[in-house]
Design a protein around this motif. Sequence first.
Motif, PDB file in Angstrom:
ATOM      1  N   ASN A  92       0.848  -1.204   0.000  1.00 54.25           N
ATOM      2  CA  ASN A  92       0.000   0.000   0.000  1.00 54.25           C
ATOM      3  C   ASN A  92       0.877   1.245   0.000  1.00 54.25           C
ATOM      4  OD1 ASN A  92      -1.180  -2.310   1.391  1.00 54.25           O
ATOM      5  ND2 ASN A  92      -2.925  -1.032   1.865  1.00 54.25           N
ATOM      6  N   LYS A  93       0.462   2.232  -0.773  1.00 55.65           N
ATOM      7  CA  LYS A  93       1.174   3.523  -0.775  1.00 55.65           C
ATOM      8  C   LYS A  93       0.176   4.632  -0.520  1.00 55.65           C
ATOM      9  CE  LYS A  93       4.777   6.163  -1.267  1.00 55.65           C
ATOM     10  NZ  LYS A  93       4.398   7.012  -0.134  1.00 55.65           N
ATOM     11  N   LEU A  94       0.450   5.366   0.543  1.00 56.36           N
ATOM     12  CA  LEU A  94      -0.384   6.518   0.890  1.00 56.36           C
ATOM     13  C   LEU A  94       0.373   7.784   0.500  1.00 56.36           C
ATOM     14  CD1 LEU A  94      -1.176   4.968   4.322  1.00 56.36           C
ATOM     15  CD2 LEU A  94      -2.938   5.504   2.659  1.00 56.36           C
ATOM     16  N   PRO A  95      -0.318   8.928   0.363  1.00 54.96           N
ATOM     17  CA  PRO A  95       0.407  10.161   0.007  1.00 54.96           C
ATOM     18  C   PRO A  95       1.527  10.431   1.022  1.00 54.96           C
ATOM     19  CG  PRO A  95      -1.963  10.475  -0.061  1.00 54.96           C
ATOM     20  CD  PRO A  95      -1.740   9.138   0.549  1.00 54.96           C
ATOM     21  N   MET A  96       2.643  10.963   0.592  1.00 51.83           N
ATOM     22  CA  MET A  96       2.938  11.438  -0.742  1.00 51.83           C
ATOM     23  C   MET A  96       3.224  10.281  -1.711  1.00 51.83           C
ATOM     24  SD  MET A  96       2.791  14.699  -0.788  1.00 51.83           S
ATOM     25  CE  MET A  96       3.655  15.045  -2.327  1.00 51.83           C
ATOM     26  N   TYR A  97       2.497  10.252  -2.788  1.00 57.71           N
ATOM     27  CA  TYR A  97       2.744   9.284  -3.851  1.00 57.71           C
ATOM     28  C   TYR A  97       3.872   9.839  -4.696  1.00 57.71           C
ATOM     29  CZ  TYR A  97       1.592   6.169  -7.754  1.00 57.71           C
ATOM     30  OH  TYR A  97       1.623   5.229  -8.753  1.00 57.71           O
TER      31      TYR A  97
END
Lengths: 246, 160
Positions: A92-97
């Motif tokens: 999972n990648k949350l901001p900042m992308y």
Amino acid sequence: MTKTKKYKKPPLTEAVFELFYRTDNWTPATPGQFYSQVKEKYPVISQSSGGFGVSFAANGIQIGPGNNNITRYSSENSQSIIQITNNLLTVNKLPMYEGWESYKGMIIDAVSAFVQVMDVKTISRIGLRTINKIDIQAHSYENFKKYFNVYPNIGSGLRKNGINSIQLNYQTLEVEETEEVLAVNLSTLRKEEKYNAPTLFEIYYTRMKEIETKGIDDWLEIAHQQLHVAFESILTNECKQNFDND
Amino acid sequence: MIETLNTSTSKPEIDSVFLPAKIGINNSTGYKIQEMSVFDARFLFSVELQRQKVKTELQDWFEFEHSSLEVDFLISNEDVRRVLPSIGRDFKKSLGSETPLSLYLLSEDEGWETLFINIHAGGKLNWDYYNEFRNEFFDNMFDLFPKVAERLNIDIVDAI
């Protein structure tokens, strides 16, 4: 690698890669062994229950006997996360992308680290999802149409008193042989901090046919391209202009 | 092996990610199995969707002072989250449906966190009633949900 348009203020709130696998050698020690592979970049480890009687499967969740714990490995800033269960790996990648190249690198590294500790027999399903939140300023049928090229057809006679909530799902078959589908969800949400009329815009590309580990790299490029085309097509130009405004 | 109860067609169809659930029998155990759709299952492993779910479940009763802090606390403390809608309903019933309630997470020393339920009484609540209300609330909570009670506190923002 596909070139995609980069916006100054993209509405992306999370990107999720998911890989459902089968194995015979999962043990209670596996989460710890995996931690030793990823702890430099993901030092924060936690565990939560998927819920009593809840177990993951490639075609959904089963409620019945069985149980799955989810082990989560997070970066110091909690923006990058890997999660594993005895048949699921997510990245999972949350901001900042930081862009597709960076996220793809995270996925490939996570899968490589995982296969070091786990003899993955079969990857039964693989998916890539982007979750966006878009402020359409007011929850009305007219505004929904102003922001999205996909909307329900509700005649004026049926919306005399206004439409204040819309939930829309659809799925298209993209590749029949490998059972690859693109699924879209648009859901209006209640007003919240920083959003007058938030709308969740999810795009999900998944392959339901088995795939080998070495095929993941190419599949990711295809999935990313599919998500990009869907994003650009579903949002109106008026909507997208907001992502480039200061 | 799951023996589904769905009728089969001559050509297998591609699964819908939105459709749940075959309901069937697990042959090895005899238990009935229900399945949620892949799309619905995403709530279990997407951080953003978990946050959204918590907000949606609670926003009939509470506002969040610092949305992400309180929501993330509730994701990690599922037992607290489960009882909050009942608490919100009871507070609104006792204090008036127009009384705003908000959640505020206080991080204390040694990693201990307490979730405050702030009552914005608008000067309409007197301290005697509030103290009685507070004592009764914690008496009940420590009887029924002691683990939850120790992570909660309540505060009145303005009283007479």
